[in-house]
Design an enzyme around this catalytic site. Structure first.
Site, mmCIF file in Angstrom:
data_model
loop_
_atom_site.group_PDB
_atom_site.id
_atom_site.type_symbol
_atom_site.label_atom_id
_atom_site.label_comp_id
_atom_site.label_asym_id
_atom_site.label_seq_id
_atom_site.Cartn_x
_atom_site.Cartn_y
_atom_site.Cartn_z
ATOM 1 N N GLY A 1 -3.429 -16.607 2.460
ATOM 2 C CA GLY A 1 -3.333 -15.345 2.915
ATOM 3 C C GLY A 1 -3.745 -14.807 1.285
ATOM 4 N N CYS A 2 -3.680 -13.759 0.700
ATOM 5 C CA CYS A 2 -4.471 -12.466 -0.228
ATOM 6 C C CYS A 2 -4.355 -13.226 -1.051
ATOM 7 C CB CYS A 2 -4.176 -11.577 -0.161
ATOM 8 S SG CYS A 2 -4.456 -10.738 -1.551
#
Length: 174
Positions: free
Chosen positions: A12-13
């Site tokens: 993810g981020c």
């Protein structure tokens, strides 16, 4: 450092993937970047379109005599949702997909065993879906993305809480 190895992980981020690794002995650096796609030297804007094939990832340089690749994977499994291939938390799409990018046959073997052990552990009620892929070119993200949790701790804290990541991690602690 006497030896250096590279681990490349997407979860993810990348803002939320740096701090959990940064605090361990044996970790030399954690660099935010892009990998797994087909566009050379992509920008953040390009990766966000989902057309480059890249995902946000971190490149971890570590001393395997201090922290093993297996220990790095143990940390990884605890800071993301390994049952969600479509992104992570509020960040959706291929540029936020989770993926392990191995840099050697040994890493591939360790990653496959680690994933199988997690899948069999019963910790999650869904299958572990994180692909394990041979590493390709890693492109360092723009400077403003590097060490974001240090540069803007308030924004980082709001984002990691608001995204659902912190609550998920607390719920699924090993």
């Amino acid at each position: 450092m006497s030896q250096k190895e590279i681990a490349i992980l997407a979860g993810g981020c990348f803002w939320c993937m740096v701090k959990p690794f940064d605090q361990w002995d044996g970790i030399e650096s954690v660099i935010s970047g892009y990998t797994g796609g087909h566009v050379a030297n992509p920008t953040y804007k390009e990766v966000c379109t989902g057309t480059t094939g890249h995902t946000e990832a971190v490149q971890i340089t570590f001393d395997p005599t201090v922290i093993s690749y297996s220990e790095i994977l143990d940390i990884y499994w605890q800071i993301m949702d390994p049952t969600d291939a479509g992104g992570q938390f509020v960040d959706r799409g291929s540029s936020y997909r989770p993926e392990i990018f191995y840099t050697s046959p040994e890493q591939q073997e360790i990653a496959e065993a680690s994933k199988a052990a997690l899948d069999q552990s019963g910790r999650y009620d869904k299958p572990i879906v994180v692909p394990i892929t041979k590493a390709s070119e890693f492109y360092e993200a723009e400077e403003y993305h590097q060490d974001f949790y240090k540069k803007d701790p308030e924004h980082y804290a709001r984002y990691s809480q608001g995204s659902g990541r912190v609550a998920f991690i607390e719920k699924h602690k090993a």
